[in-house]
Design a protein around this motif. Sequence first.
Motif, PDB file in Angstrom:
ATOM      1  N   SER A 388      60.125  30.943  16.330  1.00 19.56           N
ATOM      2  CA  SER A 388      59.859  30.904  17.474  1.00 19.56           C
ATOM      3  C   SER A 388      59.506  31.894  18.464  1.00 19.56           C
ATOM      4  CB  SER A 388      60.996  30.095  18.138  1.00 19.56           C
ATOM      5  OG  SER A 388      62.083  30.968  18.195  1.00 19.56           O
ATOM      6  N   GLU A 391      56.359  31.067  25.480  1.00 20.34           N
ATOM      7  CA  GLU A 391      55.113  31.258  26.174  1.00 20.34           C
ATOM      8  C   GLU A 391      55.360  30.707  27.605  1.00 20.34           C
ATOM      9  OE1 GLU A 391      52.090  29.536  23.866  1.00 20.34           O
ATOM     10  OE2 GLU A 391      52.484  30.716  22.079  1.00 20.34           O
ATOM     11  N   GLN A 395      58.752  26.902  25.354  1.00 20.48           N
ATOM     12  CA  GLN A 395      59.142  27.552  23.849  1.00 20.48           C
ATOM     13  C   GLN A 395      58.496  26.801  22.792  1.00 20.48           C
ATOM     14  OE1 GLN A 395      63.123  29.305  22.239  1.00 20.48           O
ATOM     15  NE2 GLN A 395      63.187  27.105  21.842  1.00 20.48           N
ATOM     16  N   LYS A 396      57.841  27.644  21.906  1.00 18.34           N
ATOM     17  CA  LYS A 396      56.685  27.357  20.852  1.00 18.34           C
ATOM     18  C   LYS A 396      57.496  27.703  19.488  1.00 18.34           C
ATOM     19  CE  LYS A 396      53.806  26.320  23.807  1.00 18.34           C
ATOM     20  NZ  LYS A 396      53.520  24.720  24.122  1.00 18.34           N
ATOM     21  N   PHE A 398      56.597  28.111  15.386  1.00 13.39           N
ATOM     22  CA  PHE A 398      55.374  28.351  14.269  1.00 13.39           C
ATOM     23  C   PHE A 398      55.981  28.075  12.987  1.00 13.39           C
ATOM     24  CE2 PHE A 398      54.505  30.443  18.354  1.00 13.39           C
ATOM     25  CZ  PHE A 398      53.139  30.401  18.376  1.00 13.39           C
ATOM     26  N   LYS A 411      51.416  25.572  15.355  1.00 12.71           N
ATOM     27  CA  LYS A 411      52.286  25.910  16.281  1.00 12.71           C
ATOM     28  C   LYS A 411      52.679  24.332  17.171  1.00 12.71           C
ATOM     29  CE  LYS A 411      50.572  27.594  20.322  1.00 12.71           C
ATOM     30  NZ  LYS A 411      49.888  28.307  21.244  1.00 12.71           N
ATOM     31  N   TYR A 412      54.052  24.224  17.091  1.00 11.73           N
ATOM     32  CA  TYR A 412      54.733  23.056  17.761  1.00 11.73           C
ATOM     33  C   TYR A 412      55.264  23.331  19.355  1.00 11.73           C
ATOM     34  CZ  TYR A 412      54.133  21.211  12.948  1.00 11.73           C
ATOM     35  OH  TYR A 412      53.987  20.573  11.881  1.00 11.73           O
ATOM     36  N   ASN A 413      55.488  22.376  19.978  1.00 12.67           N
ATOM     37  CA  ASN A 413      55.741  22.799  21.182  1.00 12.67           C
ATOM     38  C   ASN A 413      57.547  22.228  21.052  1.00 12.67           C
ATOM     39  OD1 ASN A 413      56.390  19.509  21.387  1.00 12.67           O
ATOM     40  ND2 ASN A 413      54.907  19.614  23.069  1.00 12.67           N
ATOM     41  N   ASN A 414      58.283  22.576  22.141  1.00 11.94           N
ATOM     42  CA  ASN A 414      59.782  22.452  21.834  1.00 11.94           C
ATOM     43  C   ASN A 414      60.444  21.065  21.489  1.00 11.94           C
ATOM     44  OD1 ASN A 414      59.167  21.389  24.393  1.00 11.94           O
ATOM     45  ND2 ASN A 414      60.559  22.558  25.574  1.00 11.94           N
ATOM     46  N   CYS A 418      52.532  18.765  17.647  1.00 11.30           N
ATOM     47  CA  CYS A 418      51.530  19.836  17.337  1.00 11.30           C
ATOM     48  C   CYS A 418      50.764  20.380  18.267  1.00 11.30           C
ATOM     49  CB  CYS A 418      50.898  19.384  16.075  1.00 11.30           C
ATOM     50  SG  CYS A 418      49.431  20.675  15.568  1.00 11.30           S
ATOM     51  N   ASP A 419      50.525  21.612  18.536  1.00 19.01           N
ATOM     52  CA  ASP A 419      49.851  22.265  19.704  1.00 19.01           C
ATOM     53  C   ASP A 419      48.502  22.711  19.052  1.00 19.01           C
ATOM     54  OD1 ASP A 419      51.315  21.723  21.814  1.00 19.01           O
ATOM     55  OD2 ASP A 419      52.317  23.725  22.247  1.00 19.01           O
ATOM     56  N   LYS A 456      47.090  35.140  19.221  1.00 18.09           N
ATOM     57  CA  LYS A 456      47.638  34.185  20.023  1.00 18.09           C
ATOM     58  C   LYS A 456      46.867  33.132  19.838  1.00 18.09           C
ATOM     59  CE  LYS A 456      47.511  35.827  24.589  1.00 18.09           C
ATOM     60  NZ  LYS A 456      48.482  36.526  25.645  1.00 18.09           N
TER      61      LYS A 456
END
Length: 550
Positions: A388, A391, A395-396, A398, A411-414, A418-419, A456
Amino acid sequence: MAAQFIVTCEYCDNPSECFCNPCQKRICTNCVTLHLQQKSEDGHEIVCNTKRKNKYTSHKCKPHADLECPLFCKTCDVPICTKCATGKHRTHDFDDLEERIDNVANCMSREQWELDYTLKPLYQKILEQIMFRMSTVRKHFRSLSDSVTQLGTVWHQIVDEVIVDVKNDLMQDEIDQLHLLEQEKVVFQEVMNEIHNTIKENSNLSSSKNRAKLLHYKSEIKSLSSIPPLTEFVPSQFEPKLPTKEILRELFGVIKKYEIVNLPGYTVPMEPPVKLSKCFLKQPVLISQFDTSFPADDQGNKVYDLVAVSHGRFWATGYSRILKLFDSKGDAIDSITLGHKSSYISGLADGLLLYSDQSDNTVKKIESDGSVQTLIRTGEWVPKGVTSSVENDGQKIFLCLHKKESHKVVKYNNIGVCDLEFEYPGDHHPLYITINKNGDIGTTDHHQNSVAVLDKLGHPRFIYTGNREIGKIKSFKPISITTDCFCNFLISDWSNHVVHVLNGDGVFLRLIALKQGIKEPRGLCVLGEGLLSVGECATGMIKVLKYLKT
């Protein structure tokens, strides 16, 4: 303040305070005794740097061949002798020739340092990035080509289905027409039968000469003379409509042409930074070692992953449903029992834990009260390494995902949405993952024996496949990866029983090894204060060592 160029001792990395004039060697005060023990035909003369005498070949004066040149004419930019100084060059500006050559030699030495330690590694890494991007481009266009082939297959299927539909329509028209004609045939066949019967009856009546029957004869000719209506058909036609190649191409799909973004060049600052190696201890020091008591799996592995939390503590996972919390001394602080075993764990900014659950392809979060919440569902993809990062927008998380021969990092958000998905070369299988303070994403691949790092935004930075200049070392077998406060990447090398340290640009810095040995290292985590915790997968031991100066 800009970092200063440091002239180091030729026996160690310490700054040189002394110089041996006969040997022309730079020496620090600690290594003077060592140097004096070296045999030399000219003996030794140890002086401070300000009294050093560099040995250069003599320079003869061109106009006066029997004289050497002790001076340099700055006006004419040539070496001169004392006669020239009092004659042709007497009104010019002079420099001491030895002093000028010393300045040039120092400038060359500094430029050599900059070439060796700044420009050469930088260009090497840029070339590696270009090679990485080339493999990514090849993979991308192979994927596009496969998509075109798949679409072509779908088009062929659709055309085949259209052909079948048109043939079915024609067949149905044929059936309908034949059915109508069959109905007409039945009607006229009945009339024909009636005509045959009438002819036969009339013939029999005429032959019989029976007056009574003749008197009662009724003519059928009128009814038989009325012809039933017939059905006529305008024949069915097939009108082919063949589109042009251009129209088909437009319907098939459009290629969005790539765009070239020219990144501006830049000038590398030519003041080398203070060596990062100064921050490392020459020999790591073992602080503690202890047994985790994890059982062994079918391959003999016991310790899988480590993740640091606050106050020098860290969680460990192994071939067990139990997560264990230790401090740097090896004292067991806490434990959590999971529903299933997990090889991959990570911490969150709020101190909570994440782990990959391969029993149902999910990532779960362990709440502060010990309850477990499913955060991410990955469907057919098998979750592996997880980490994690915080950002600007929160929080993200991985996550390394595998599905048969497909591999990716997402990459996912909190809340588990999926981002972004990160692409890797087709032969890279991301296993463990970490993110440094610059946002660079490092993953290990123990199948291809490599470490791949993206920035990133997902652009490739470098691939590391081991350092062949180390000497006698087996094939590089990376397992776990972590990062420290200097944005270095630390990689456990299972087959060589060491930890590799790379800087943020992928430059190899050193190996971390212990005199006591590190048996098949796997899990890694940095505890702060220069401490590194290493899990030995074969023995189930964890070793805490100090590798940085604090």
